[in-house]
Design a protein around this motif. Sequence first.
Motif, PDB file in Angstrom:
ATOM      1  N   ALA A  63       0.850  -1.189   0.000  1.00  0.00           N
ATOM      2  CA  ALA A  63       0.000   0.000   0.000  1.00  0.00           C
ATOM      3  C   ALA A  63       0.886   1.239   0.000  1.00  0.00           C
ATOM      4  O   ALA A  63       1.809   1.362   0.803  1.00  0.00           O
ATOM      5  N   CYS A  65       1.129   5.730  -1.178  1.00  0.00           N
ATOM      6  CA  CYS A  65       0.497   6.966  -1.621  1.00  0.00           C
ATOM      7  C   CYS A  65       1.482   7.651  -2.560  1.00  0.00           C
ATOM      8  O   CYS A  65       2.681   7.354  -2.541  1.00  0.00           O
ATOM      9  N   ARG A  93      -3.698   7.230  -3.872  1.00  0.00           N
ATOM     10  CA  ARG A  93      -3.294   6.012  -3.179  1.00  0.00           C
ATOM     11  C   ARG A  93      -3.277   4.884  -4.188  1.00  0.00           C
ATOM     12  O   ARG A  93      -3.795   5.008  -5.284  1.00  0.00           O
ATOM     13  N   THR A  95      -1.884   0.415  -4.804  1.00  0.00           N
ATOM     14  CA  THR A  95      -1.154  -0.776  -4.397  1.00  0.00           C
ATOM     15  C   THR A  95      -0.053  -1.024  -5.423  1.00  0.00           C
ATOM     16  O   THR A  95      -0.321  -1.095  -6.625  1.00  0.00           O
TER      17      THR A  95
END
Length: 160
Positions: A63, A65, A93, A95
């Motif tokens: 994860a 940003c 954001r 993945t």
Amino acid sequence: DRVFTDRKRIADIISRATVCRIGLIVDGAPHIIPMNFGFCDPYLYFHTSPKSAKLDQLRNSPAVCVELDIEHELQTSALPCGWTMRYESVIGRGTAEIVSDAAEKRRGFDGIMAQYGGTAEGIPYKALDGVAIIRIRLTGLTGRTNIRQPEQTPGDTGHQ
């Protein structure tokens, strides 16, 4: 009144940016890495060494940003509290994943080269074996601006 979510406007800012900052978690703490990138909506692509520590960090905690910004200009004033910075930015954001498919690696590398006005034409697929390509699917994109739009006049907030 500075926040927007219009995808075309966000894509325009991303297309004009030269650095993308990736925020990730390393050993439980936030860490920011400025990187060159390519944008192929809805993905950002990055390249790095296959031995880069950031690959292990992204495998452990994918994860992330991102932040990109353009049009920086300091606006001074006679009053200290009147100073401001003009800018346009995008925050999102996503993945991160490490790309292993050769065709997808090529697409990512092409996107990176195109971001800076170049081309990856002529680079053999074999050469891509020497780089790692990271792909981030962007979600939750938000734009922010402190630049008056052309249709506005001084004092006009753009609201009716």
